[in-house]
Scaffold this motif. Structure first.
Motif: not given
Ligand SMILES: Cc1cc2nc3c(=O)[nH]c(=O)nc-3n(C[C@H](O)[C@H](O)[C@H](O)COP(=O)(O)O)c2cc1C
Length: 308
Positions: A69-76
């Motif tokens: 049900c979602g996402m993780l981001n580490a675009i920085g």
């Protein structure tokens, strides 16, 4: 299509939007990337990707991973920097006819205030949104947004250097969200937006490695909606300035729930990456809802949660 007065909302600092639906920072590029998918002119506002003084390359990949049900981001916080933003991105944005809200980030109070001063003189910007979920390099990397004293200081220093409305975007990674909200209000914020992403980790149990190169990422999407609704409701009851709701909004119903909880407007984030025309569909849906209710203004539903 003409302007429908019943959808207009005031979001503080004298800024009025033609409807309460904006796109959230980092999920809508600099607007032009979405021009083929929806009518940018219909949006209540466009919040652009967070801008810093100098361009930033961001984190190494992988930077995004899907979760339940979602996402993780580490675009920085990759971005083109304020000078390139002004010369290469603003000419397109200022032609759209939709309020442009510039999200800013920094690793010191000075960087935030210098950015505020630079943006103040760029034509076509309607407001500044301050991302305080960034590490304070001078204070050992603790995020500005977790310390009410720092939140007040950042807010005051940005307000002192710009005449644009200032929106402080709160981090949800705190114990008491009303403490940082009040600190932003005390510092002179015109508006509060919330929530930014919640910190999380995804793990591959076979390789026993984190799925993101940065290990920790920011959780977004429907998974965070109940947390966001709770925090918006608490903050709306704790401050007098307008609140903008963000977190897992995928549908008209989601947007309306945030408004009932106390949000004067909302931002659509992760949904743009799933269905790029989500924001426009929600604008249509809100219009239908106002007609169905037969009310004069969508503002009538803001903060009407019944708890008795
Ligand atoms: C890929 C990605 C990049 C983001 N970049 C920023 C950013 O630069 N500045 C910021 O304040 N928030 C950023 N956010 C947070 C979103 O604006 C939003 O607060 C958050 O994702 C919760 O809303 P959502 O569940 O609708 O996505 C980013 C989110 C995502 C998914």
């Amino acid at each position: 299509m003409g302007i429908d007065n019943s959808l207009k909302v005031d979001i503080g600092g004298g800024l009025q939007l033609k409807n309460p639906i904006m796109t959230a920072s980092g999920t809508f590029g600099y607007g032009s990337e979405f021009a083929d998918y929806l009518d940018l002119q219909r949006l209540g506002g466009i919040v652009v990707k967070g801008i810093s003084l100098q361009p930033r390359p961001g984190n190494p990949p992988p930077r995004i991973v899907e979760t339940s049900c979602g996402m993780l981001n580490a675009i920085g916080l990759e971005n083109v920097g304020v000078e390139n933003f002004s010369s290469a991105k603003m000419p397109f944005l200022r032609k759209i006819g939709t309020p442009v809200i510039v999200n800013i980030l920094g690793d010191s109070i000075e960087e935030y205030s210098e950015l505020a001063e630079k943006l103040n003189v760029i034509e076509g910007i309607s407001a500044i949104e301050v991302n305080i979920s960034c590490p304070n390099v001078k204070k050992g990397g603790v995020a500005f947004g977790t310390d009410p004293v720092m939140v007040k200081k950042v807010t005051e220093s940005v307000k002192a250097r710009t005449s644009l409305p200032v929106i402080i975007k709160l981090s949800p990674n705190v114990t008491d969200i009303t403490a940082t909200a009040r600190a932003a209000e005390d510092g002179g914020a015109d508006t509060i937006s919330l929530i930014n992403t919640l910190m999380g980790i995804a793990i591959d149990h076979r390789t026993r490695r984190p799925k993101l190169a940065n290990i920790i990422g920011g959780l977004s999407g429907p998974a965070i909606k109940p947390v966001a609704l709770r925090m918006v409701w608490q903050v709306a009851n704790a401050v007098k300035i307008p609140v903008i709701g963000i977190g897992g909004i995928m549908s008209t119903e989601d947007a309306l729930e945030f408004m009932v909880a106390g949000a004067s407007a909302v931002q659509v984030g992760t949904a743009n990456l799933v269905d790029p025309d989500t924001a426009e569909r929600i604008i249509d849906g809100i219009g239908d809802f106002v007609e169905e209710l037969g009310c004069q203004s969508i503002q009538e539903i803001v903060g009407t949660l019944r708890t008795d």
